[in-house]
Scaffold this motif. Structure first.
Motif, PDB file in Angstrom:
ATOM      1  N   ASP A  67      32.194 -37.923 -33.459  1.00 41.82           N
ATOM      2  CA  ASP A  67      32.642 -38.791 -34.546  1.00 41.82           C
ATOM      3  C   ASP A  67      33.681 -39.784 -34.042  1.00 41.82           C
ATOM      4  OD1 ASP A  67      30.982 -37.454 -36.296  1.00 41.82           O
ATOM      5  OD2 ASP A  67      32.579 -36.403 -37.356  1.00 41.82           O
ATOM      6  N   LEU A  89      32.418 -42.798 -41.488  1.00 38.62           N
ATOM      7  CA  LEU A  89      32.294 -41.396 -41.093  1.00 38.62           C
ATOM      8  C   LEU A  89      32.774 -40.424 -42.166  1.00 38.62           C
ATOM      9  CD1 LEU A  89      33.414 -42.048 -37.474  1.00 38.62           C
ATOM     10  CD2 LEU A  89      31.216 -41.026 -38.119  1.00 38.62           C
ATOM     11  N   SER A  93      27.469 -37.783 -40.686  1.00 43.12           N
ATOM     12  CA  SER A  93      27.701 -37.365 -39.304  1.00 43.12           C
ATOM     13  C   SER A  93      27.475 -38.547 -38.371  1.00 43.12           C
ATOM     14  CB  SER A  93      26.736 -36.237 -38.929  1.00 43.12           C
ATOM     15  OG  SER A  93      25.406 -36.736 -38.882  1.00 43.12           O
ATOM     16  N   ALA A  94      28.002 -38.427 -37.170  1.00 43.09           N
ATOM     17  CA  ALA A  94      27.784 -39.475 -36.159  1.00 43.09           C
ATOM     18  C   ALA A  94      26.288 -39.642 -35.901  1.00 43.09           C
ATOM     19  CB  ALA A  94      28.520 -39.123 -34.870  1.00 43.09           C
TER      20      ALA A  94
END
Length: 148
Positions: A67, A89, A93-94
């Motif tokens: 992240d 974020l 999620s990333a």
């Protein structure tokens, strides 16, 4: 640069405070991380990025290194500052964000607070080929409203 801190979580509202060796560091963290954290007796590691401005020092923290790393890529795009990067974020999620960026899903990105249509398109153009490392194998690549 302060890359990470390890300490005891003192509070999470309205900003996270981590006690590191008797010093309380205030961190801005994504909403999803705030919901996970609670004041605890044990130590927690938070991956961080320090933003230095003429009139302030702001520490942004993330429970997951991915992240934080995607946050750094996001804020490298013109028009995307740390607050917008944090908002991106806050609930995703990333891997999910990277999938949207890689798939050119500017509609998804423009739904994030602070990101308009033009900024979303700029993120897709500038980061589209730089986010593959963030996409998990279980995360489908989303293009517009179609999964591939």
């Amino acid at each position: 640069m302060i890359a990470r801190v390890r300490g005891r979580i003192v509070s999470v509202e309205p900003r996270c405070i981590v006690d590191v060796g008797g010093v309380g560091l205030e961190l801005a963290i994504p909403e999803k991380d705030r919901e996970t954290l609670a004041p605890v007796d044990g130590e927690t590691v938070v991956h961080t990025h320090l933003v230095v401005r003429e009139d302030s020092l702001s520490l942004f923290g993330f429970l997951h290194r991915e992240d934080r790393d995607l946050f750094l890529k996001l804020i490298s795009v013109s028009g995307v500052g740390p607050k917008i990067g944090l908002a991106a974020l806050a609930h995703h999620s990333a891997s999910r964000l990277a999938s949207a960026i890689r798939g050119g899903d500017s509609v998804f990105l423009s739904k994030i607070q602070g990101i308009g249509k033009k900024t979303a398109e700029r993120v897709v153009v500038e980061l589209g080929d730089k986010v593959d490392a963030f996409i998990s194998t279980s995360e489908p690549v989303v293009t517009g409203s179609k999964v591939r």
